[in-house]
Design a protein around this motif. Structure first.
Motif, PDB file in Angstrom:
ATOM      1  N   TRP A  12       0.846  -1.188   0.000  1.00 58.17           N
ATOM      2  CA  TRP A  12       0.000   0.000   0.000  1.00 58.17           C
ATOM      3  C   TRP A  12       0.879   1.235   0.000  1.00 58.17           C
ATOM      4  N   GLU A  13       0.452   2.252  -0.735  1.00 61.64           N
ATOM      5  CA  GLU A  13       1.185   3.503  -0.802  1.00 61.64           C
ATOM      6  C   GLU A  13       0.271   4.641  -0.356  1.00 61.64           C
ATOM      7  N   GLN A  14       0.869   5.659   0.232  1.00 58.91           N
ATOM      8  CA  GLN A  14       0.114   6.825   0.686  1.00 58.91           C
ATOM      9  C   GLN A  14      -0.098   7.775  -0.500  1.00 58.91           C
TER      10      GLN A  14
ATOM     11  N   ARG B 128      -4.583   5.429   1.691  1.00 64.37           N
ATOM     12  CA  ARG B 128      -3.798   4.395   1.031  1.00 64.37           C
ATOM     13  C   ARG B 128      -4.371   4.024  -0.335  1.00 64.37           C
TER      14      ARG B 128
END
Length: 103
Positions: free
Chosen positions: A3-5, A34
């Motif tokens: 997961w990336e912000q 996310r």
């Protein structure tokens, strides 16, 4: 799953006009949370062509389509990407397709 912000921005009219009579808009934050980078499938490449898939990325976001349907910019790792398409996968996901610049 990695997961990336990300942060999604839309545009809001300020009620003012510039010297040419155009409505002045300012960015507003729509979503901060996310997202998951989703790779292109072989079928996507056949339909859209390799040129599109090389310069665009997709992110799956666990949020309702109605919340982010007017987003215009996705920011990730300090880079702002122009949104080219928002795909409704209700009820659980929305996919945001963005134009990637650079290498």
């Amino acid at each position: 799953m990695i997961w990336e912000q990300v942060t999604l921005y839309g545009e809001s009219e300020t009620g003012e006009e510039d010297e040419l009579g155009n409505v002045v808009k300012e960015p507003i934050e729509i979503y901060n949370g996310r997202a998951r980078h989703t790779p292109w499938t072989d079928q996507d490449i056949l339909v859209n062509g390799r040129d599109v898939t090389m310069t665009e990325q997709r992110y799956a976001i666990p949020i309702d389509y109605e919340v982010i349907k007017n987003a215009t910019v996705l920011e990730i790792d300090g880079y702002a990407l122009d949104i080219t398409q928002i795909i409704n996968l209700t009820p659980r996901w929305t996919v945001v397709q963005c134009k990637r610049y650079g290498s």
